[in-house]
Design an enzyme around this catalytic site. Structure first.
Site, PDB file in Angstrom:
ATOM      1  N   ASP A  84       0.847  -1.196   0.000  1.00 29.43           N
ATOM      2  CA  ASP A  84       0.000   0.000   0.000  1.00 29.43           C
ATOM      3  C   ASP A  84       0.888   1.253   0.000  1.00 29.43           C
ATOM      4  O   ASP A  84       1.793   1.366   0.835  1.00 29.43           O
ATOM      5  CB  ASP A  84      -0.878  -0.051   1.271  1.00 29.43           C
ATOM      6  CG  ASP A  84      -1.959   1.001   1.284  1.00 29.43           C
ATOM      7  OD1 ASP A  84      -2.398   1.435   0.208  1.00 29.43           O
ATOM      8  OD2 ASP A  84      -2.386   1.381   2.401  1.00 29.43           O
ATOM      9  N   ASP A 105       3.152   4.701  -5.346  1.00 31.01           N
ATOM     10  CA  ASP A 105       2.536   6.003  -5.114  1.00 31.01           C
ATOM     11  C   ASP A 105       3.509   7.095  -5.533  1.00 31.01           C
ATOM     12  O   ASP A 105       4.327   7.568  -4.749  1.00 31.01           O
ATOM     13  CB  ASP A 105       2.158   6.141  -3.640  1.00 31.01           C
ATOM     14  CG  ASP A 105       1.478   7.472  -3.353  1.00 31.01           C
ATOM     15  OD1 ASP A 105       1.385   8.309  -4.271  1.00 31.01           O
ATOM     16  OD2 ASP A 105       1.042   7.675  -2.214  1.00 31.01           O
ATOM     17  N   GLU A 135      -1.118   5.957  -8.510  1.00 26.34           N
ATOM     18  CA  GLU A 135      -1.964   7.006  -7.923  1.00 26.34           C
ATOM     19  C   GLU A 135      -1.743   8.348  -8.597  1.00 26.34           C
ATOM     20  O   GLU A 135      -0.627   8.730  -8.907  1.00 26.34           O
ATOM     21  CB  GLU A 135      -1.664   7.135  -6.418  1.00 26.34           C
ATOM     22  CG  GLU A 135      -2.433   8.271  -5.760  1.00 26.34           C
ATOM     23  CD  GLU A 135      -2.328   8.274  -4.246  1.00 26.34           C
ATOM     24  OE1 GLU A 135      -2.159   7.192  -3.648  1.00 26.34           O
ATOM     25  OE2 GLU A 135      -2.423   9.361  -3.669  1.00 26.34           O
ATOM     26  N   VAL A 230      -9.691  -0.002   3.382  1.00 33.63           N
ATOM     27  CA  VAL A 230     -10.144   0.280   4.746  1.00 33.63           C
ATOM     28  C   VAL A 230      -9.022  -0.076   5.710  1.00 33.63           C
ATOM     29  O   VAL A 230      -8.505  -1.191   5.677  1.00 33.63           O
ATOM     30  CB  VAL A 230     -11.401  -0.542   5.089  1.00 33.63           C
ATOM     31  CG1 VAL A 230     -11.839  -0.274   6.530  1.00 33.63           C
ATOM     32  CG2 VAL A 230     -12.535  -0.245   4.120  1.00 33.63           C
TER      33      VAL A 230
END
Ligand code: 13P
Length: 287
Positions: A84, A105, A135, A230
């Protein structure tokens, strides 16, 4: 069954539901999420931030734990182990450690640099059968010390990055990590619609899933969101259940101090939260 996230997200996008990415922090988190996915016959993505990876003593430890647990629990639903908000170096570390999916990212780089680094990582990831998320437009709030302002992505830049061959794309649409402030303006569906129109069938990713009202989640899915992240909500559920156990003095009764007992309410609370989200996202029975 450990797999890349490409197929599960293409199916989700076509079937108008979303697969949850639930971030893991330790063994309890991993076990709770894997068992819930299996019980609900749902695909799932285990998210690992760079900070959580470091906390768990490195990506190799994480990959070894997830692979072994997937096997020992007899998990048959598709599970992706995903980095992530990866840095350039973090992506290479996870590729080497055996992750099945990475996120690069590059949203804080100028678009040219984001393009160059994403292109390279797409090639490496695809050669090895991993999926890759990119992203555009930073996600607001704070995660692992990286603070973003919650800007909305430029649809043209989204198209530019999508065309590099990434498998799914996170576009900032006013979403932020962590709990939303009372004066939050809500998701920008105008931006989401423009991004969706610009990128065709590309599965879109909604970060900052914690606290987004159910109706906004449903609308976002109808506009191309196929992956919803989440993290904080599971942490809060764990915290509340653990607090309740201790405040009720249960840790002082009998062998209530045994970590397997002490952490059990938090573990069950994570399971309940993941179930609630999988039902909301529509991924139940989609394995
Ligand atoms: P929340 O912590 O707000 O749920 O965000 C999770 C996330 O987007 C991880 O990338």
């Amino acid at each position: 069954m450990l797999v890349s996230a490409t197929e599960m997200l293409q199916k989700a996008r076509a079937g108008k539901y979303a697969v949850g990415q639930f971030n893991i922090n330790n063994l309890e988190w991993t076990k709770a999420i894997l068992l819930t996915a299996q019980e609900l016959n749902s695909p799932v993505i285990l998210g690992v931030s760079e900070g959580a990876g470091k906390y768990m003593t490195g990506f190799e430890t994480v990959a070894a734990m997830v692979k072994a647990m997937d096997k020992s629990l007899g998990i048959t639903v598709p599970v992706a182990l995903h980095l992530d908000h990866g840095s350039y170096d973090g992506c290479y570390k996870c590729i080497k450690a055996g992750f099945t999916s990475i996120m690069f990212d590059g949203s804080h780089f100028p678009i040219e640099e984001n393009v160059a680094k994403t292109t390279e990582l797409v090639n490496v990831a695809h050669q090895l059968g991993l999926s890759i998320e990119a992203e555009v437009g930073s996600i607001g709030g704070e995660e692992d010390g990286v603070v973003g302002a919650g800007e909305c992505a430029d649809p043209n830049e989204c198209k530019q990055i999508a065309d590099l061959g990434v498998d799914f794309l996170a576009a900032g649409i006013g979403n932020i990590h962590g709990v939303y402030p009372a004066n939050w303006a809500g998701l920008s569906f105008e931006t989401l619609e423009a991004v969706n129109n610009a990128v065709g069938e590309m599965p879109l990713v909604l970060h900052g899933g914690t606290g987004i009202p159910d109706d906004m989640i449903t609308k976002a899915i109808s506009l191309g969101v196929a992956k919803i992240n989440v993290n904080t909500e599971c942490q809060l559920s764990f915290q509340e259940a653990t607090r309740e156990y201790i405040e009720a003095g249960k840790d002082k009764q009998g062998k209530g101090f045994d970590p397997r007992k002490l952490l059990a309410p938090g573990f069950e609370a994570i399971k309940a939260k993941v179930k609630e989200k999988m039902e909301l996202f529509g991924s139940v029975d989609k394995a």
